[in-house]
Design a protein around this motif. Sequence first.
Motif, PDB file in Angstrom:
ATOM      1  N   PHE A   1       0.813  -1.215   0.000  1.00  0.00           N
ATOM      2  CA  PHE A   1       0.000   0.000   0.000  1.00  0.00           C
ATOM      3  C   PHE A   1       0.847   1.266   0.000  1.00  0.00           C
ATOM      4  CE2 PHE A   1      -2.988  -2.979   2.248  1.00  0.00           C
ATOM      5  CZ  PHE A   1      -3.749  -3.220   1.131  1.00  0.00           C
ATOM      6  N   GLY A   2       2.026   1.195   0.568  1.00  0.00           N
ATOM      7  CA  GLY A   2       2.886   2.369   0.637  1.00  0.00           C
ATOM      8  C   GLY A   2       4.248   2.063   0.068  1.00  0.00           C
ATOM      9  N   THR A   3       5.028   3.104  -0.130  1.00  0.00           N
ATOM     10  CA  THR A   3       6.366   2.913  -0.687  1.00  0.00           C
ATOM     11  C   THR A   3       7.463   3.291   0.303  1.00  0.00           C
ATOM     12  OG1 THR A   3       6.255   5.119  -1.669  1.00  0.00           O
ATOM     13  CG2 THR A   3       5.621   3.252  -3.064  1.00  0.00           C
ATOM     14  N   THR A   4       7.082   3.922   1.396  1.00  0.00           N
ATOM     15  CA  THR A   4       8.108   4.285   2.379  1.00  0.00           C
ATOM     16  C   THR A   4       8.502   3.046   3.180  1.00  0.00           C
ATOM     17  OG1 THR A   4       6.526   4.814   4.127  1.00  0.00           O
ATOM     18  CG2 THR A   4       7.119   6.607   2.593  1.00  0.00           C
ATOM     19  N   GLU A   5       9.646   3.126   3.799  1.00  0.00           N
ATOM     20  CA  GLU A   5      10.135   2.007   4.602  1.00  0.00           C
ATOM     21  C   GLU A   5       9.140   1.658   5.711  1.00  0.00           C
ATOM     22  OE1 GLU A   5      14.108   0.777   7.199  1.00  0.00           O
ATOM     23  OE2 GLU A   5      14.074   2.667   6.095  1.00  0.00           O
ATOM     24  N   ASN A   6       8.621   2.687   6.407  1.00  0.00           N
ATOM     25  CA  ASN A   6       7.662   2.431   7.489  1.00  0.00           C
ATOM     26  C   ASN A   6       6.381   1.793   6.971  1.00  0.00           C
ATOM     27  OD1 ASN A   6       9.175   3.244   9.626  1.00  0.00           O
ATOM     28  ND2 ASN A   6       8.282   5.283   9.782  1.00  0.00           N
TER      29      ASN A   6
ATOM     30  N   VAL B   1       6.002  -0.169   4.325  1.00  0.00           N
ATOM     31  CA  VAL B   1       6.290  -1.562   3.972  1.00  0.00           C
ATOM     32  C   VAL B   1       6.421  -2.403   5.235  1.00  0.00           C
ATOM     33  CG1 VAL B   1       7.986  -3.106   2.913  1.00  0.00           C
ATOM     34  CG2 VAL B   1       7.342  -0.980   1.766  1.00  0.00           C
ATOM     35  N   TYR B   2       7.192  -1.925   6.218  1.00  0.00           N
ATOM     36  CA  TYR B   2       7.322  -2.663   7.482  1.00  0.00           C
ATOM     37  C   TYR B   2       5.968  -2.842   8.159  1.00  0.00           C
ATOM     38  CZ  TYR B   2      12.434  -2.723   7.727  1.00  0.00           C
ATOM     39  OH  TYR B   2      13.756  -2.972   7.499  1.00  0.00           O
ATOM     40  N   GLY B   3       5.174  -1.792   8.188  1.00  0.00           N
ATOM     41  CA  GLY B   3       3.859  -1.867   8.823  1.00  0.00           C
ATOM     42  C   GLY B   3       2.981  -2.917   8.181  1.00  0.00           C
ATOM     43  N   GLN B   4       2.933  -2.940   6.864  1.00  0.00           N
ATOM     44  CA  GLN B   4       2.101  -3.916   6.169  1.00  0.00           C
ATOM     45  C   GLN B   4       2.626  -5.336   6.380  1.00  0.00           C
ATOM     46  OE1 GLN B   4       1.275  -2.984   2.094  1.00  0.00           O
ATOM     47  NE2 GLN B   4       0.018  -4.788   1.801  1.00  0.00           N
ATOM     48  N   LEU B   5       3.946  -5.504   6.309  1.00  0.00           N
ATOM     49  CA  LEU B   5       4.518  -6.832   6.523  1.00  0.00           C
ATOM     50  C   LEU B   5       4.282  -7.318   7.948  1.00  0.00           C
ATOM     51  CD1 LEU B   5       7.888  -6.655   4.564  1.00  0.00           C
ATOM     52  CD2 LEU B   5       5.829  -7.917   3.963  1.00  0.00           C
ATOM     53  N   PHE B   6       4.469  -6.446   8.946  1.00  0.00           N
ATOM     54  CA  PHE B   6       4.252  -6.853  10.335  1.00  0.00           C
ATOM     55  C   PHE B   6       2.791  -7.206  10.582  1.00  0.00           C
ATOM     56  CE2 PHE B   6       8.218  -4.365  11.670  1.00  0.00           C
ATOM     57  CZ  PHE B   6       8.995  -5.508  11.646  1.00  0.00           C
ATOM     58  N   CYS B   7       1.866  -6.433  10.023  1.00  0.00           N
ATOM     59  CA  CYS B   7       0.437  -6.751  10.175  1.00  0.00           C
ATOM     60  C   CYS B   7       0.122  -8.110   9.568  1.00  0.00           C
ATOM     61  CB  CYS B   7      -0.431  -5.675   9.529  1.00  0.00           C
ATOM     62  SG  CYS B   7      -0.494  -4.151  10.473  1.00  0.00           S
ATOM     63  N   ALA B   8       0.651  -8.370   8.379  1.00  0.00           N
ATOM     64  CA  ALA B   8       0.404  -9.646   7.722  1.00  0.00           C
ATOM     65  C   ALA B   8       1.011 -10.804   8.523  1.00  0.00           C
ATOM     66  CB  ALA B   8       0.967  -9.630   6.305  1.00  0.00           C
ATOM     67  N   LEU B   9       2.214 -10.602   9.067  1.00  0.00           N
ATOM     68  CA  LEU B   9       2.837 -11.637   9.893  1.00  0.00           C
ATOM     69  C   LEU B   9       2.046 -11.893  11.166  1.00  0.00           C
ATOM     70  CD1 LEU B   9       6.625 -10.799   9.508  1.00  0.00           C
ATOM     71  CD2 LEU B   9       5.532 -12.962   8.923  1.00  0.00           C
ATOM     72  N   ILE B  10       1.538 -10.850  11.797  1.00  0.00           N
ATOM     73  CA  ILE B  10       0.736 -11.002  13.011  1.00  0.00           C
ATOM     74  C   ILE B  10      -0.532 -11.794  12.711  1.00  0.00           C
ATOM     75  CG2 ILE B  10      -0.687  -9.743  14.691  1.00  0.00           C
ATOM     76  CD1 ILE B  10       1.549  -7.560  14.612  1.00  0.00           C
ATOM     77  N   VAL B  11      -1.211 -11.459  11.617  1.00  0.00           N
ATOM     78  CA  VAL B  11      -2.422 -12.188  11.230  1.00  0.00           C
ATOM     79  C   VAL B  11      -2.087 -13.650  10.973  1.00  0.00           C
ATOM     80  CG1 VAL B  11      -4.170 -12.433   9.417  1.00  0.00           C
ATOM     81  CG2 VAL B  11      -3.662 -10.183  10.367  1.00  0.00           C
ATOM     82  N   TYR B  12      -0.976 -13.910  10.278  1.00  0.00           N
ATOM     83  CA  TYR B  12      -0.569 -15.284   9.985  1.00  0.00           C
ATOM     84  C   TYR B  12      -0.322 -16.059  11.275  1.00  0.00           C
ATOM     85  CZ  TYR B  12       2.082 -19.271   8.282  1.00  0.00           C
ATOM     86  OH  TYR B  12       2.524 -20.547   8.034  1.00  0.00           O
TER      87      TYR B  12
END
Length: 149
Positions: A70-75, A77-88
């Motif tokens: 959804f975003g291109t900034t480092e934060n 990307v990290y936010g989206q990846l961490f959310c997806a990992l938490i859901v997983y």
Amino acid sequence: MTCQLGTSQCRSKQRHRVVIFRDFEGREIRVVTDLMQVTAEQIAQMYKARWQIEVFFRWIKQHLNIPTLFGTTENAVYGQLFCALIVYVLLKWLFDAAQTTWPKHAILSFARFSRLFLLQKLPVEWLIQIQHVLLKRVSASINQIIYSG
């Protein structure tokens, strides 16, 4: 060994080093680099470490269902990846906790469980087991709060 990159019409002026090593399955890997002051062993280690990053991103694409960021900034990307990992992790915990000795027709793979859970189409026996697991967990948390204070 060193080489120049490009065609005879458009060739690089700088020479590059070719490092050859074998992967864990014995296949020959050739890497072209401009790092001349680093040993071949160090270059092989760097390549293997970078390859592990590629394997991790392939796992993310396969398991976390992140078609686009959804975003291109480092934060972002990290936010989206961490959310997806938490859901997983939460889904995997719920799957493992709810999975018991089921009748043959009720056994689900984790991938199918995740898909049906997100579509809200889980079989009734799974919904009952999930409710039991969650109530047991909430009850244990409440008892811990009451008796620790």
